[in-house]
Write an enzyme that holds these catalytic residues in place. Structure first.
Site, mmCIF file in Angstrom:
data_model
loop_
_atom_site.group_PDB
_atom_site.id
_atom_site.type_symbol
_atom_site.label_atom_id
_atom_site.label_comp_id
_atom_site.label_asym_id
_atom_site.label_seq_id
_atom_site.Cartn_x
_atom_site.Cartn_y
_atom_site.Cartn_z
ATOM 1 N N CYS A 254 -21.602 -50.061 10.449
ATOM 2 C CA CYS A 254 -20.377 -50.492 11.119
ATOM 3 C C CYS A 254 -19.645 -51.457 10.196
ATOM 4 O O CYS A 254 -20.212 -51.921 9.204
ATOM 5 C CB CYS A 254 -20.683 -51.144 12.465
ATOM 6 N N HIS B 31 -18.291 -60.255 17.218
ATOM 7 C CA HIS B 31 -18.974 -60.769 16.040
ATOM 8 C C HIS B 31 -18.075 -60.644 14.828
ATOM 9 O O HIS B 31 -17.146 -59.842 14.802
ATOM 10 C CB HIS B 31 -20.294 -60.026 15.800
#
Length: 685
Positions: free
Chosen positions: A204, A65
């Protein structure tokens, strides 16, 4: 707004054998649907994110991603591999691959859906239903959380028909039921005791998947252990701070993060377990047990101490050299605007009023509105005031980078003392390091609670300023001042071969990391000489700026001369590189270096070294610290200066074309090489 995923974005027979091939296959589906505008640019962003940390998860899941300017709307593509693809998960290959694409300014609605998907990936029934799906449309419906499909596949409870919370709704009764009995220690009581309470932060780098998966994993493990877990997800969809009272009442804290926790000082004085975000996904029960053990032993974190700005996001394993580089870069980055403003004002003053304008009286005492020399004197004196801040700002913000705001006062004081004793740029650098170290040492001393309120306002500034002042005036200041004088004398005496060698070295430094630390060191060295200019320091400034212009100009010329050697994205970046190079923004070459560093960086360094050496050999001088071709009228030997830049640009262009041509002949079409986007360009040295 389109749906997040459609049947056209699902491949139930993904035949790719590597993660790069899998990402390309799924990205091609996105491009075909018009959701990705530049396939190669998007894949380069995916690869850059993958390089930060593997995206494979336990349980056979891969979630490549990224955020990208090449994505038109939040999109998800799903692939199922029969043989499995290695995404770096500890337990082996992944058979369920989710490619998540978010635009640079992704909207919160879709990002919330992505976070819900990430949570569902921790649900075995959900992943089992995806593994058994036989039609792309059914898989897409499952991922979207459509109620009929979810119910048919058994992925959600009958009460979980809501699109964004199907999986979560089924869990809430379990959590609620667990709360009254979770705290039980075996003894019955009229009123149950409050269970052990944990607050957690998950985050993250991209803030799309791992953040929410770790949150879900911790919450489930807490329910199983009879522990209350409240998670603050600091992700791309924004974050809502935990209630301050909830934090105050917490028995322990878990940080599962790969970027710096925001407002970390909220959790000071509590048992803390600090790990990477993947640990929160893969071993939540261990983390909960660990924080409970710490609480039982009475282990708590130190009182709140603000994180230094340049330490935010730093890895705990960063070496001292890495941290030192970041601290120095903090000072340089804050100093550069003063350099640009003051230096350009002084250069303009010389251009208007001549080089004797520095002897003009103060404009506060004598100013004639109709005389150009008065305006030149005004510019010179304003620029001189701005330039007078260089050393204090450098020192102050080096200390700020080390110790946050408490470092500013002793840093500025130390920098001002460096000016007073003629220790110059080197003195300011050392003063900043001393000030930061002194404040960091004071912050580690255990202080009675009654005094903590006045520490940052009174105690730390007072004590640190005294120590820094003592060291600068009586210990290190004079030796540094002598060294600064020797360096200045050496620069002023540079001539012949020595000057040419120095110019080549500075050119190599400017082009090695294209605006990075080594580039900034060379630039700061040149700017430091402008504080007390002489013939040698003005030559150094000219060589540094000339060399810094070469890399983007060379890449722009190369994409013009041999465009077929570059991807479409690189050719577009080449158009912008003309302006960036002409403006002395070395970072204009970064997209090319990121895509092909082994060919671009050596080529840029060769041209930069040639330009730096030629600028020195031609005796070019420069009083302005920035401006590129726009300050050529202020340059000594301007025609020869432009010739040096042109020769260096041609050298770099020829080398990069030669090296890319050899690559193309041996490895196929260059169009197969992803190009990096030109986002994040900053004003360079």
């Amino acid at each position: 707004m389109s749906e997040l995923i459609t049947a056209e974005l699902v491949d139930l027979d993904l035949s790719a054998e590597t993660k790069d091939a899998a990402a390309r296959s799924l990205a091609e589906r996105m491009a075909a649907s018009g959701r990705v505008t530049d396939l190669e640019g998007f894949l380069a962003d995916v690869a850059a994110r993958e390089a930060q940390m593997p995206t494979g998860l336990d349980g056979g899941i891969g979630i490549p991603h990224c955020r990208s300017t090449h994505v038109t709307e939040p999109t998800l593509a799903f692939g199922r591999s029969a043989s499995g693809i290695d995404f770096g998960a500890p337990d082996g290959p992944a058979d369920l691959i989710f490619l998540i694409a978010a635009p640079a300014g992704g909207d919160t609605d879709h990002l919330s859906i992505l976070s819900t998907l990430a949570r569902h990936l921790m649900d075995g029934e959900f992943t089992g239903a995806l593994r058994s799906a036989t039609e792309p449309g059914r898989a897409a419906s499952l991922i979207r959380g459509d109620a009929p499909e979810a119910a048919e596949a058994g992925a959600a409870d009958a009460t979980g028909a809501d699109e964004a919370g199907a999986g979560k709704a089924a869990e809430e009764p379990t959590t609620a039921a667990a709360e009254p009995t979770a705290a039980g220690t075996g003894a019955a009581a009229p009123e149950p005791a409050v269970p052990f309470r944990i607050v957690a932060i998950t985050s993250c780098p991209t803030g799309i998947a791992h953040t929410y998966m770790a949150a879900e994993s911790l919450e489930k493990a807490g329910t199983a252990a009879g522990v209350e877990v409240f998670v603050e997800t600091q992700g791309s969809a924004g974050f809502k701070r935990l209630d301050p009272q909830l934090v105050a009442d917490a028995d322990g804290v878990i940080f599962a993060h790969d970027v710096e926790v925001r407002d970390k000082e909220r959790f000071a004085g509590k048992p803390i377990v600090d790990v990477g975000v993947k640990a929160g996904i893969n071993r939540p029960a261990e983390l909960i047990a660990e924080v409970r053990q710490k609480a039982a032993r009475g282990e708590v974190s130190a009182p709140a101490r603000p994180t230094a700005p340049m330490d935010k996001g730093a890895d705990a394993t960063d070496s001292y050299a890495t941290r030192l580089r970041k601290w120095l870069m903090t000072g340089v980055s804050y100093m550069v605007p003063f350099v640009a403003a003051g230096g350009l004002l002084i250069a303009l003053a010389f251009a208007i009023g001549g080089y004797t304008i520095n002897k003009a009286p103060s404009v506060a005492d004598h100013f004639v509105w109709t005389e150009a020399t008065s305006w030149a004197a005004l510019l010179f004196q304003i620029g001189g005031v701005a330039f007078g801040f260089l050393v204090p700002v450098l020192a102050g913000f080096i200390a700020y980078g080390m110790a946050d705001r408490p470092g500013l006062v002793p840093g500025f004081v130390g920098g001002a003392i460096a000016l007073t004793i003629n220790a110059g740029f080197l003195g300011g650098l050392i003063a900043g390091l001393i000030a930061g170290a002194v404040v960091m040492a004071i912050q580690r001393v255990t202080i009675p609670p009654v005094l903590r309120g006045i520490m940052p306002v009174v105690v730390i500034p007072l004590i640190s300023s005294v120590i820094v002042g003592f060291l600068m005036f009586l210990v290190v200041g004079k030796p540094v001042a002598a060294l600064q004088k020797g360096l200045t004398d050496w620069l002023s005496g540079l001539s012949g071969a020595n000057a040419i060698i120095l110019g080549a070295i500075l050119g190599l430094m400017m082009c090695f990391d294209l605006g990075g630390p080594l580039n900034k060191v060379a630039y700061a060295f040149a700017v430091g000489g402008l504080a007390n200019p002489n013939e040698g320091s003005l030559k150094v400034m000219a060589a540094v700026m000339a060399a810094g212009m070469v890399p983007p100009l060379a890449m722009a010329l190369a994409t013009t001369v041999r465009g077929r050697l570059f991807t479409k994205a690189e050719r577009e970046n080449g158009k912008a590189a003309w302006v960036l190079g002409a403006s002395f923004i070395t970072e204009g070459a970064i997209p090319f270096a990121a895509a092909d560093p082994l060919r671009v960086i050596p080529s840029a360094m060769a041209g930069g070294a040639v330009t730096g050496a030629l600028s020195m050999a031609f005796g070019c001088t420069l009083r302005a610290p920035h401006g590129g071709i726009f300050v050529v009228p202020l340059i000594g030997q301007p025609l020869l200066y432009l010739l040096a830049i042109a020769i260096g640009t041609c050298v770099s262009t020829a080398l990069v074309i030669l090296l890319k041509g050899l690559r193309g002949a041996s490895a196929g079409s260059p169009a197969d090489t992803p190009a990096s986007d030109a986002s994040g360009v900053t004003v360079a040295a």
